[in-house]
Design a protein around this motif. Structure first.
Motif, mmCIF file in Angstrom:
data_model
loop_
_atom_site.group_PDB
_atom_site.id
_atom_site.type_symbol
_atom_site.label_atom_id
_atom_site.label_comp_id
_atom_site.label_asym_id
_atom_site.label_seq_id
_atom_site.Cartn_x
_atom_site.Cartn_y
_atom_site.Cartn_z
ATOM 1 N N ILE A 68 10.415 7.978 -1.117
ATOM 2 C CA ILE A 68 11.063 6.666 -1.003
ATOM 3 C C ILE A 68 11.890 6.587 0.280
ATOM 4 O O ILE A 68 11.994 5.523 0.887
ATOM 5 C CB ILE A 68 11.901 6.338 -2.260
ATOM 6 C CG1 ILE A 68 12.388 4.888 -2.234
ATOM 7 C CG2 ILE A 68 13.077 7.295 -2.412
ATOM 8 C CD1 ILE A 68 11.302 3.851 -2.361
ATOM 9 N N GLU A 69 12.428 7.722 0.734
ATOM 10 C CA GLU A 69 13.231 7.734 1.967
ATOM 11 C C GLU A 69 12.398 7.362 3.196
ATOM 12 O O GLU A 69 12.942 6.967 4.221
ATOM 13 C CB GLU A 69 13.841 9.124 2.232
ATOM 14 C CG GLU A 69 14.702 9.683 1.114
ATOM 15 C CD GLU A 69 13.904 10.543 0.134
ATOM 16 O OE1 GLU A 69 13.964 11.777 0.229
ATOM 17 O OE2 GLU A 69 13.228 9.968 -0.735
ATOM 18 N N GLU A 70 11.081 7.508 3.100
ATOM 19 C CA GLU A 70 10.208 7.192 4.235
ATOM 20 C C GLU A 70 9.914 5.698 4.355
ATOM 21 O O GLU A 70 9.424 5.252 5.398
ATOM 22 C CB GLU A 70 8.882 7.946 4.110
ATOM 23 C CG GLU A 70 9.008 9.443 4.239
ATOM 24 C CD GLU A 70 7.667 10.121 4.079
ATOM 25 O OE1 GLU A 70 7.061 10.439 5.123
ATOM 26 O OE2 GLU A 70 7.233 10.302 2.926
ATOM 27 N N LEU A 71 10.218 4.923 3.323
ATOM 28 C CA LEU A 71 9.909 3.493 3.347
ATOM 29 C C LEU A 71 10.583 2.800 4.532
ATOM 30 O O LEU A 71 9.948 2.015 5.239
ATOM 31 C CB LEU A 71 10.310 2.824 2.029
ATOM 32 C CG LEU A 71 10.044 1.315 1.934
ATOM 33 C CD1 LEU A 71 8.572 0.994 2.173
ATOM 34 C CD2 LEU A 71 10.498 0.785 0.585
ATOM 35 N N GLN A 72 11.840 3.104 4.781
ATOM 36 C CA GLN A 72 12.554 2.476 5.899
ATOM 37 C C GLN A 72 11.926 2.860 7.241
ATOM 38 O O GLN A 72 11.805 2.025 8.137
ATOM 39 C CB GLN A 72 14.034 2.861 5.869
ATOM 40 C CG GLN A 72 14.864 2.068 6.840
ATOM 41 C CD GLN A 72 16.350 2.334 6.698
ATOM 42 O OE1 GLN A 72 16.791 3.110 5.848
ATOM 43 N NE2 GLN A 72 17.128 1.689 7.543
ATOM 44 N N LEU A 73 11.489 4.114 7.365
ATOM 45 C CA LEU A 73 10.812 4.550 8.591
ATOM 46 C C LEU A 73 9.514 3.767 8.792
ATOM 47 O O LEU A 73 9.194 3.339 9.910
ATOM 48 C CB LEU A 73 10.490 6.046 8.532
ATOM 49 C CG LEU A 73 11.646 7.014 8.537
ATOM 50 C CD1 LEU A 73 11.163 8.436 8.252
ATOM 51 C CD2 LEU A 73 12.367 6.964 9.871
ATOM 52 N N PHE A 74 8.775 3.589 7.716
ATOM 53 C CA PHE A 74 7.513 2.853 7.795
ATOM 54 C C PHE A 74 7.760 1.383 8.143
ATOM 55 O O PHE A 74 7.053 0.806 8.971
ATOM 56 C CB PHE A 74 6.729 2.996 6.487
ATOM 57 C CG PHE A 74 5.368 2.359 6.525
ATOM 58 C CD1 PHE A 74 4.442 2.710 7.494
ATOM 59 C CD2 PHE A 74 5.002 1.415 5.581
ATOM 60 C CE1 PHE A 74 3.175 2.128 7.532
ATOM 61 C CE2 PHE A 74 3.741 0.822 5.608
ATOM 62 C CZ PHE A 74 2.827 1.180 6.589
ATOM 63 N N GLU A 75 8.788 0.786 7.532
ATOM 64 C CA GLU A 75 9.135 -0.608 7.858
ATOM 65 C C GLU A 75 9.477 -0.749 9.339
ATOM 66 O O GLU A 75 9.014 -1.680 10.003
ATOM 67 C CB GLU A 75 10.305 -1.086 7.003
ATOM 68 C CG GLU A 75 9.938 -1.347 5.564
ATOM 69 C CD GLU A 75 11.136 -1.767 4.719
ATOM 70 O OE1 GLU A 75 12.269 -1.319 4.998
ATOM 71 O OE2 GLU A 75 10.920 -2.560 3.791
ATOM 72 N N ILE B 83 0.847 -1.197 0.000
ATOM 73 C CA ILE B 83 0.000 0.000 0.000
ATOM 74 C C ILE B 83 0.881 1.245 0.000
ATOM 75 O O ILE B 83 0.651 2.183 -0.771
ATOM 76 C CB ILE B 83 -0.961 -0.008 1.211
ATOM 77 C CG1 ILE B 83 -1.994 -1.124 1.039
ATOM 78 C CG2 ILE B 83 -1.635 1.341 1.378
ATOM 79 C CD1 ILE B 83 -2.766 -1.455 2.304
ATOM 80 N N PHE B 84 1.909 1.238 0.838
ATOM 81 C CA PHE B 84 2.846 2.364 0.885
ATOM 82 C C PHE B 84 3.471 2.587 -0.503
ATOM 83 O O PHE B 84 3.453 3.701 -1.024
ATOM 84 C CB PHE B 84 3.944 2.090 1.927
ATOM 85 C CG PHE B 84 4.940 3.197 2.075
ATOM 86 C CD1 PHE B 84 4.782 4.153 3.066
ATOM 87 C CD2 PHE B 84 6.032 3.305 1.219
ATOM 88 C CE1 PHE B 84 5.696 5.195 3.213
ATOM 89 C CE2 PHE B 84 6.943 4.333 1.351
ATOM 90 C CZ PHE B 84 6.779 5.282 2.351
ATOM 91 N N ARG B 85 3.992 1.520 -1.093
ATOM 92 C CA ARG B 85 4.665 1.624 -2.396
ATOM 93 C C ARG B 85 3.713 2.136 -3.479
ATOM 94 O O ARG B 85 4.128 2.846 -4.394
ATOM 95 C CB ARG B 85 5.255 0.280 -2.800
ATOM 96 C CG ARG B 85 6.480 -0.097 -1.992
ATOM 97 C CD ARG B 85 7.122 -1.392 -2.516
ATOM 98 N NE ARG B 85 8.112 -1.886 -1.590
ATOM 99 C CZ ARG B 85 7.924 -2.911 -0.748
ATOM 100 N NH1 ARG B 85 6.782 -3.576 -0.742
ATOM 101 N NH2 ARG B 85 8.875 -3.282 0.073
#
Length: 150
Positions: free
Chosen positions: A28-35, A17-19
């Motif tokens: 894209i830099e927020e993906l790691q924060l969300f993970e 959903i995020f992607r």
């Protein structure tokens, strides 16, 4: 539409959903924060939205005791399901939980220019805008909803 508590079995659905919301709504830099959030911080206040057995949204709420504020966290609907009222209903669901859990605190959300109007229509007002605050081209809007006890 069915809303249930998040568990780790929904992790990949939420990442998908995020992607689906890249690069307009999230950087894209927020993906790691969300993970990291999904791995460590979901506890009991994070949820998924299912329609016909498919996870189409996720989001939660938080309490910040240090700043005496509560708010909405990491709310999103899969891009294929935008504009169908799912976000509106899911946001109201989470606001109702906030009002029940923390009836006298102000509510906060950090969002972008792309969704600030949506949250304004839901009772939030902008208190700060940081140009490129999330990433280049994605401004950071800090918004507050003052709640009056009934």
């Amino acid at each position: 539409m069915k809303i249930i508590n998040y568990t780790k079995i929904f992790r990949e659905d939420c990442l998908q959903i995020f992607r689906s919301n890249l690069p307009k709504f999230f950087a894209i830099e927020e993906l790691q924060l969300f993970e990291s959030f999904l791995n460590d911080d979901t506890e009991e206040n994070y949820f998924v939205v299912k329609i016909d057995g498919q996870v189409v949204g996720c989001g939660g709420f938080f309490l910040d005791t240090k700043n005496n504020v509560a708010g909405l966290s990491w709310g999103m609907v899969h891009a294929d399901h935008h504009g169908k009222g799912i976000g509106k209903a899911f946001t109201q669901y989470r606001l109702d939980l906030l009002k029940k859990s923390y009836p006298s605190l102000p509510y906060k959300i950090e969002t972008s220019q792309h969704t600030a109007e949506f949250y304004k229509m839901n009772g939030f007002r902008t208190v700060e805008i940081v140009p490129d605050g999330f990433s280049k081209g994605i401004d950071k809007y800090t918004m507050i909803m003052e709640v009056t006890e009934r």
